[in-house]
Design a protein around this motif. Structure first.
Motif, PDB file in Angstrom:
ATOM      1  N   TYR A  42      43.664  38.962  37.902  1.00 12.77           N
ATOM      2  CA  TYR A  42      43.886  37.532  38.142  1.00 12.77           C
ATOM      3  C   TYR A  42      43.219  36.766  37.009  1.00 12.77           C
ATOM      4  N   ASP A  43      44.018  36.052  36.220  1.00 16.37           N
ATOM      5  CA  ASP A  43      43.496  35.224  35.130  1.00 16.37           C
ATOM      6  C   ASP A  43      43.594  33.757  35.510  1.00 16.37           C
ATOM      7  N   PHE A  44      42.453  33.047  35.529  1.00 23.49           N
ATOM      8  CA  PHE A  44      42.452  31.626  35.831  1.00 23.49           C
ATOM      9  C   PHE A  44      42.979  30.857  34.619  1.00 23.49           C
ATOM     10  N   ARG A  45      43.754  29.807  34.883  1.00 24.76           N
ATOM     11  CA  ARG A  45      44.299  29.007  33.790  1.00 24.76           C
ATOM     12  C   ARG A  45      43.239  28.051  33.252  1.00 24.76           C
ATOM     13  N   GLY A  46      43.121  27.990  31.925  1.00 29.68           N
ATOM     14  CA  GLY A  46      42.210  27.039  31.297  1.00 29.68           C
ATOM     15  C   GLY A  46      40.759  27.440  31.299  1.00 29.68           C
ATOM     16  N   SER A  47      40.446  28.704  31.606  1.00 30.60           N
ATOM     17  CA  SER A  47      39.052  29.157  31.587  1.00 30.60           C
ATOM     18  C   SER A  47      39.030  30.645  31.293  1.00 30.60           C
ATOM     19  N   ASN A  48      37.816  31.176  31.107  1.00 35.83           N
ATOM     20  CA  ASN A  48      37.683  32.615  30.869  1.00 35.83           C
ATOM     21  C   ASN A  48      37.381  33.382  32.147  1.00 35.83           C
ATOM     22  N   SER A  49      37.585  32.732  33.307  1.00 40.88           N
ATOM     23  CA  SER A  49      37.338  33.391  34.589  1.00 40.88           C
ATOM     24  C   SER A  49      38.486  34.348  34.920  1.00 40.88           C
ATOM     25  N   SER A  50      38.135  35.505  35.462  1.00 44.64           N
ATOM     26  CA  SER A  50      39.152  36.484  35.832  1.00 44.64           C
ATOM     27  C   SER A  50      38.575  37.482  36.827  1.00 44.64           C
ATOM     28  N   ALA A  51      39.476  38.191  37.489  1.00 44.95           N
ATOM     29  CA  ALA A  51      39.084  39.286  38.378  1.00 44.95           C
ATOM     30  C   ALA A  51      40.005  40.461  38.096  1.00 44.95           C
ATOM     31  N   THR A  52      39.427  41.634  37.916  1.00 47.11           N
ATOM     32  CA  THR A  52      40.206  42.852  37.686  1.00 47.11           C
ATOM     33  C   THR A  52      39.787  43.892  38.718  1.00 47.11           C
ATOM     34  N   GLY A  53      40.774  44.433  39.410  1.00 55.87           N
ATOM     35  CA  GLY A  53      40.484  45.394  40.470  1.00 55.87           C
ATOM     36  C   GLY A  53      41.154  46.731  40.237  1.00 55.87           C
ATOM     37  N   TYR A  54      40.495  47.786  40.724  1.00 56.72           N
ATOM     38  CA  TYR A  54      41.000  49.154  40.622  1.00 56.72           C
ATOM     39  C   TYR A  54      40.921  49.776  42.011  1.00 56.72           C
ATOM     40  N   VAL A  55      42.019  50.359  42.473  1.00 59.57           N
ATOM     41  CA  VAL A  55      42.093  50.871  43.835  1.00 59.57           C
ATOM     42  C   VAL A  55      42.690  52.268  43.839  1.00 59.57           C
ATOM     43  N   ALA A  56      42.143  53.161  44.648  1.00 57.09           N
ATOM     44  CA  ALA A  56      42.704  54.499  44.839  1.00 57.09           C
ATOM     45  C   ALA A  56      42.730  54.818  46.328  1.00 57.09           C
ATOM     46  N   THR A  57      43.797  55.484  46.764  1.00 60.66           N
ATOM     47  CA  THR A  57      43.985  55.795  48.178  1.00 60.66           C
ATOM     48  C   THR A  57      44.469  57.229  48.334  1.00 60.66           C
ATOM     49  N   ALA A  58      43.920  57.929  49.323  1.00 56.49           N
ATOM     50  CA  ALA A  58      44.409  59.254  49.706  1.00 56.49           C
ATOM     51  C   ALA A  58      44.640  59.253  51.206  1.00 56.49           C
ATOM     52  N   SER A  59      45.849  59.640  51.633  1.00 56.75           N
ATOM     53  CA  SER A  59      46.189  59.681  53.053  1.00 56.75           C
ATOM     54  C   SER A  59      46.713  61.063  53.394  1.00 56.75           C
ATOM     55  N   TYR A  60      46.220  61.618  54.513  1.00 60.39           N
ATOM     56  CA  TYR A  60      46.675  62.940  54.953  1.00 60.39           C
ATOM     57  C   TYR A  60      47.120  62.867  56.407  1.00 60.39           C
ATOM     58  N   SER A  61      48.375  63.219  56.653  1.00 59.94           N
ATOM     59  CA  SER A  61      48.946  63.133  58.008  1.00 59.94           C
ATOM     60  C   SER A  61      48.628  64.396  58.793  1.00 59.94           C
ATOM     61  N   LEU A  62      47.881  64.226  59.875  1.00 56.55           N
ATOM     62  CA  LEU A  62      47.615  65.344  60.776  1.00 56.55           C
ATOM     63  C   LEU A  62      48.814  65.607  61.677  1.00 56.55           C
ATOM     64  N   SER A  63      49.610  64.553  61.902  1.00 55.76           N
ATOM     65  CA  SER A  63      50.826  64.634  62.705  1.00 55.76           C
ATOM     66  C   SER A  63      51.705  63.455  62.305  1.00 55.76           C
ATOM     67  N   LYS A  64      52.822  63.265  62.994  1.00 54.28           N
ATOM     68  CA  LYS A  64      53.689  62.130  62.704  1.00 54.28           C
ATOM     69  C   LYS A  64      53.014  60.812  63.043  1.00 54.28           C
TER      70      LYS A  64
END
Length: 343
Positions: A277-299
């Motif tokens: 997310y880059d704010f307009r007109g300033s040097n403010s920003s947010a950068t995110g990194y996400v990782a997910t692992a899902s394992y189905s034991l059943s339906k």
């Protein structure tokens, strides 16, 4: 009994039977429960860490009632009532709102589409979640206010979804502000155009929100595009949004996201994404990194692990989910392990 009377009664009985055959109805109870243990750094203004039980981290915890009635001529009445709640303590997700997820009724026709009235997910929401590699997880593009928390749901609204024709479909939403003397106050207008063919799907969305009474001339405007492509077991996705207007449900600027999901096996799914997310007109920003692992034991039952890091700069103070913040310019790291059950 006279023959004429007998014929009349028989005809009436046949008519009633035919109506009952055409007017088939159903009621379904559905939902899911998601509970986990979460660790967060910089969970308060003083920079303290937090270990807690959490709910709805992978997907929301909710229950719902869905009803349909066949009215004939390819038309049905539809009703949906759904409540999000906190499985860790049983409380309402939004205090005082009985059906905080969705609450609407309407008509659907196979040829003309669906019109509903009530409380809905926003069109911007509908056209973001399916392109999000983390799909509804708290650590996801929701964290960067691609969809403002105020606009996840839209009250007092009419929503239309068209049928798909040659891969194209549309969606519209209008919210009535309900303010005497000023129809703009609290008004929301949204529209989208979607296209899907083979492994590709994409959308373009406009969302405009006016301020409440006394701020009706203020407006939050979002124009977003998103797309994904599936190669057998791998899906690549991404999106862009321009945020403008004086209301600014989140700061004016641009936000981007990109991700990949890999269905390793029928039971195991891995995903990763980056958002900024880059704010307009300033040097403010947010950068995110996400990782997910899902394992189905059943339906119906799934174990999951979420990990995330958001780096705030300048006046940015985004947390790892859209309901929390950090101190200005402070980063946050988090991890959640949990279980989700569908019913």
């Amino acid at each position: 009994m006279k023959l004429s009377s007998f014929v009349s009664v028989a005809a009436l009985g046949a008519l009633v039977s035919a109506h009952q055959a055409n007017a088939q109805s159903s009621v379904t109870l559905y939902g899911e429960i998601d509970t986990g243990i979460q660790y967060l750094t910089h969970a308060d203004a003083a920079g303290g860490s937090q270990l807690s039980m959490t709910t709805g981290s992978r997907q929301p915890t909710f229950f719902g009632i869905r009803a349909t009635e066949d009215l004939g001529s390819k038309t049905s009445m539809v009703v949906n009532l759904s409540q999000v709640f906190n499985s860790n303590d049983g409380s309402q997700f939004i205090p005082g709102v009985e059906f905080s997820n969705e609450a609407y009724l309407g008509l659907t026709n196979l040829n003309f589409g669906t019109v509903t009235a009530g409380r809905h997910y926003s069109v911007l929401f509908d056209n973001t979640i399916v392109y999000d590699a983390s799909y509804f997880a708290k650590y996801s593009v929701f964290s960067d206010y691609f969809i403002p928390a105020q606009n996840f749901w839209v009250n007092n609204s009419i929503k239309y979804k068209s049928p798909e024709i040659a891969g194209l479909s549309t969606e519209f939403l209008y919210r009535f502000g309900g303010v005497a003397g000023d129809n703009r106050a609290g008004r929301v207008i949204e529209a989208s155009l979607k296209y899907a063919s083979g492994g590709f799907a994409g959308s373009a969305t406009y969302s405009g929100t006016n301020g409440d009474a006394g701020m009706a001339s203020e407006k939050d405007i979002r124009i977003a595009v998103a797309a994904k492509y599936t190669f057998e077991s791998i899906t690549v996705s991404g999106g862009y949004e321009n945020i403008s207007g004086s209301l600014q449900l989140s700061p004016a600027g641009c936000t981007y996201f990109g991700g990949v999901a890999y269905q390793v096996s029928p039971a195991l799914n891995l995903s990763a994404e980056i958002y900024r997310y880059d704010f307009r007109g300033s040097n403010s920003s947010a950068t995110g990194y996400v990782a997910t692992a899902s394992y189905s034991l059943s339906k119906r039952t799934t174990l999951y692990l979420l990990g995330g890091f958001v780096n705030n700069r300048g006046a940015a103070n985004f947390g790892l989910n859209p309901y929390t913040t950090t101190a200005l310019g402070q980063s946050q790291m988090g991890a959640t392990i949990g279980v989700m059950h569908l019913f």
